[in-house]
Design a protein around this motif. Structure first.
Motif, mmCIF file in Angstrom:
data_model
loop_
_atom_site.group_PDB
_atom_site.id
_atom_site.type_symbol
_atom_site.label_atom_id
_atom_site.label_comp_id
_atom_site.label_asym_id
_atom_site.label_seq_id
_atom_site.Cartn_x
_atom_site.Cartn_y
_atom_site.Cartn_z
ATOM 1 N N GLU A 99 0.818 -1.222 0.000
ATOM 2 C CA GLU A 99 0.000 0.000 0.000
ATOM 3 C C GLU A 99 0.850 1.269 0.000
ATOM 4 N N THR A 100 2.131 1.145 -0.296
ATOM 5 C CA THR A 100 3.013 2.311 -0.237
ATOM 6 C C THR A 100 3.176 2.944 -1.611
ATOM 7 N N GLU A 101 3.766 4.116 -1.626
ATOM 8 C CA GLU A 101 4.039 4.817 -2.879
ATOM 9 C C GLU A 101 5.164 4.099 -3.645
ATOM 10 N N PRO A 102 5.155 4.185 -4.978
ATOM 11 C CA PRO A 102 6.191 3.515 -5.777
ATOM 12 C C PRO A 102 7.621 3.896 -5.395
ATOM 13 N N ILE A 103 7.830 5.142 -4.945
ATOM 14 C CA ILE A 103 9.191 5.565 -4.604
ATOM 15 C C ILE A 103 9.746 4.751 -3.456
ATOM 16 N N TYR A 104 8.893 4.396 -2.478
ATOM 17 C CA TYR A 104 9.353 3.574 -1.360
ATOM 18 C C TYR A 104 9.651 2.151 -1.818
ATOM 19 N N GLN A 105 8.844 1.664 -2.749
ATOM 20 C CA GLN A 105 9.096 0.335 -3.304
ATOM 21 C C GLN A 105 10.441 0.282 -4.010
ATOM 22 N N LEU A 106 10.714 1.294 -4.820
ATOM 23 C CA LEU A 106 11.980 1.332 -5.548
ATOM 24 C C LEU A 106 13.163 1.429 -4.601
ATOM 25 N N LEU A 107 13.047 2.276 -3.580
ATOM 26 C CA LEU A 107 14.152 2.449 -2.639
ATOM 27 C C LEU A 107 14.439 1.159 -1.877
#
Length: 300
Positions: A99-107
């Motif tokens: 449920e997180t933003e894509p930027i957190y997934q990428l990081l």
């Protein structure tokens, strides 16, 4: 060298090499596409799982002394081990990302890729490992109408076809595959029907890791080193984007297309092959923003 200065045999050889490399991209991109389609997670660590499969497969081959038996055993053991690792990572690391933003997934997934790469360097060393001699059964080539088709590249293509067909049958003909496809379409509604979507998440992540590791084992005789995961993930992401985010067949078609274009660009283009496939991606997104087989978003 330009296409006008070469014969049909050279062009055919380049095409076969492109299809072979394209199948490797397909094996990586399928997992990326399935995970994004079902979970909405951009998994930057997927290339590291590809690389890990190659190293585990190489360790198995060296343990049994190489040869055809070692290679076949590596094709079985490495994907199973990496699939188990992938399933464990999904339960412990990826679950909070849904449920997180894509930027957190990428990081986070980028950080995980670095951790896996450093772990491989610690265990096997930072230098490219020695690779056992390729099994003799893969020496030589099939000659068809004057065109030479190396056995190992044909094996790579046939293995890719088998994996794509098997995965497609799994998703379309099994009950669990139907749950996965329903979850891709609408996760919340699928869960309200009493279907175990969380189990599907874990299984799909494990399946994606299995397929990527299989590609990693096949890639051993092409090039294997700790940085290979980072080098394969970018073209794999381009494949997923060009094919359409979450599209199974889009990833297959785009993987073959990008592999062929990459190979022809590497041989004939006056600019780097990476530049050419970026231009292809830009052209596709300008003409069809959702990708070749992706579905356009409809605002309600």
């Amino acid at each position: 060298m330009t296409p006008l200065s070469v014969g049909l045999g050279d062009l055919a050889t380049t095409f076969v090499n492109g299809v072979s490399y394209g199948m490797i991209l397909v094996l990586v991109a399928l997992g990326l596409s399935l995970v994004f389609g079902l979970m909405g997670v951009l998994n930057f660590a997927h290339g590291a799982l590809f690389m890990l499969g190659g190293y585990i497969g190489l360790a198995v081959m060296k343990l049994v002394g190489g040869g055809l038996e070692g290679f076949v055993l590596a094709l079985v053991v490495a994907p199973v081990v990496v699939a188990a690792i992938g399933a464990g990572l999904e339960r412990t690391v990826y679950k909070p990302l849904y449920e997180t933003e894509p930027i957190y997934q990428l990081l986070l997934t980028f950080g995980l890729a670095v951790v896996i790469e450093e772990a491989v360097k610690y265990i096997w060393g930072a230098a490219p490992p020695g690779v056992p001699q390729r099994p003799a059964v893969f020496d030589g080539a099939v000659v068809f109408m004057g065109i030479s088709l190396p056995y190992y590249r044909l094996f790579t293509i046939l293995l890719g076809v088998a994996v794509v067909a098997g995965t497609a049958l799994f998703l379309s003909r099994t009950r669990f595959g139907l749950i996965v496809r329903a979850g891709v379409y609408n996760t919340d509604r699928t869960a309200t029907l009493g279907l175990n979507v969380e189990r599907a998440f874990t299984a799909v992540f494990g399946l994606g890791a299995f397929i990527a590791a299989l590609g990693g084992v096949v890639y051993i005789y092409r090039a294997i080193e700790p940085s290979v995961g980072a080098s394969i993930i970018l073209p794999a992401f381009i494949v997923v984007i060009v094919g359409g985010l979450g599209s199974f067949w889009g990833s297959v078609i785009a993987g073959l297309l990008i592999g062929i274009i990459w190979q022809f660009a590497a041989v004939y283009a006056p600019v780097p092959a990476g530049t050419v496939i970026f231009l292809v991606m830009i052209a596709v997104l300008l003409l069809r923003p959702q990708g070749l087989l992706g579905e356009a978003e409809v605002e309600v």
